[in-house]
Write an enzyme that holds these catalytic residues in place. Sequence first.
Site, mmCIF file in Angstrom:
data_model
loop_
_atom_site.group_PDB
_atom_site.id
_atom_site.type_symbol
_atom_site.label_atom_id
_atom_site.label_comp_id
_atom_site.label_asym_id
_atom_site.label_seq_id
_atom_site.Cartn_x
_atom_site.Cartn_y
_atom_site.Cartn_z
ATOM 1 N N GLY A 63 1.329 6.448 37.292
ATOM 2 C CA GLY A 63 0.591 7.401 36.479
ATOM 3 C C GLY A 63 1.479 8.495 35.954
ATOM 4 N N LYS A 82 1.423 9.163 46.003
ATOM 5 C CA LYS A 82 2.060 9.308 44.695
ATOM 6 C C LYS A 82 3.448 9.909 44.861
ATOM 7 C CE LYS A 82 -2.247 9.540 42.154
ATOM 8 N NZ LYS A 82 -2.951 10.098 40.996
ATOM 9 N N ASP A 180 -4.795 15.496 31.189
ATOM 10 C CA ASP A 180 -4.381 14.105 30.981
ATOM 11 C C ASP A 180 -5.573 13.168 31.149
ATOM 12 O OD1 ASP A 180 -2.662 12.029 30.396
ATOM 13 O OD2 ASP A 180 -1.875 11.848 32.430
#
Length: 343
Positions: A63, A82, A180
């Site tokens: 991402g 992440k 986003d």
Amino acid sequence: MPAVIIVVAVVATFAIFEVKRRKHRRFFDRNGGDILKSMGINIFTEGQLKKITNGYKKSIGEGAFGKVYIGVTDDSQQVAVKCSTAKGDVLPQEEFVNEITFQFRISHANLVRLVGCCLETDVPMLVFEFVPRGSLHSVLHGAGKTLPLSLPVRLDIAIGSAEALTYMHSHGCHNHVHGDIKSGNILLDDNLTPKVSDFGSAKLVSVASRYSKWCVSGDMSYIDPIYIKSGRFTEKSDVYSFGVVLLELVTRKPAKYGDNSLYIDFIRSKEEGNGRKLYDEEILSGDDDARSHHHMECLDRISRLPVQCLKEDVDERPTMAEVVEELKEVKAIASGDLSSVAS
């Protein structure tokens, strides 16, 4: 002689360990580790995350923040870890601490929950709850057999996502935007409940890195043109991006397909008087004539929202709260509950 070799090996191992420990501590201090720990935020070590992800064995995507790995914590909770792959300056400590604190404390059924973070790396690693169905983008446009989605289900996904953004916009000590929004950042659980992800994650790397990443990934289809001109996100920038997601939901076409822009094609078809030709036929298939006509009217009403959300003049765009209200009215109409609309 062998004893000397063993001693040298032990000393060398200890020296490497000490260098690594000091490096971890330096990053931990720079990233506000003691402050965040005192606030009760879950802090993982790099070693713990390596164990949780089984050596970062299974990547489940990439991402705005970087690569994402699936893992399982000691208490058997599935998580998404992440790890940043971006190069750029991290936020100043105070801003980073504020951002992580906000993400950890914010609580909404349609926002992906931050479980904790690791501060022993240059750019901290973030640990989120795992959402099993994957992204809305995959469900709508993924290769192979896609998941059938009725109009009520699509409305629920739109409403839940919009409510998450409304909640974000109304919380925090400063103007908090997502920055986003796209179908790839709306995840779905086993019940197809939407959970908005990656809010604020892109703030952890420099603006330059984020901008170049958008260019590479092609996500400019979602980006507010006003941001391109001003370099500043606002709540209405999220509204713009959400308008594109709404178009994806009613057409089941990606924001950009081939050389075509979904928004441009949709506006052009409406101007030519045949805006309905882009609606996803699956929504209307299998219905009797009366119900099909009823759903077509609902789609017409939903499709007016993106036109408003994508207006060039930000003052003419609705707020996310107004988008939620309109979508809920359409849902009431779709379900035949006209009394709630009248009230």
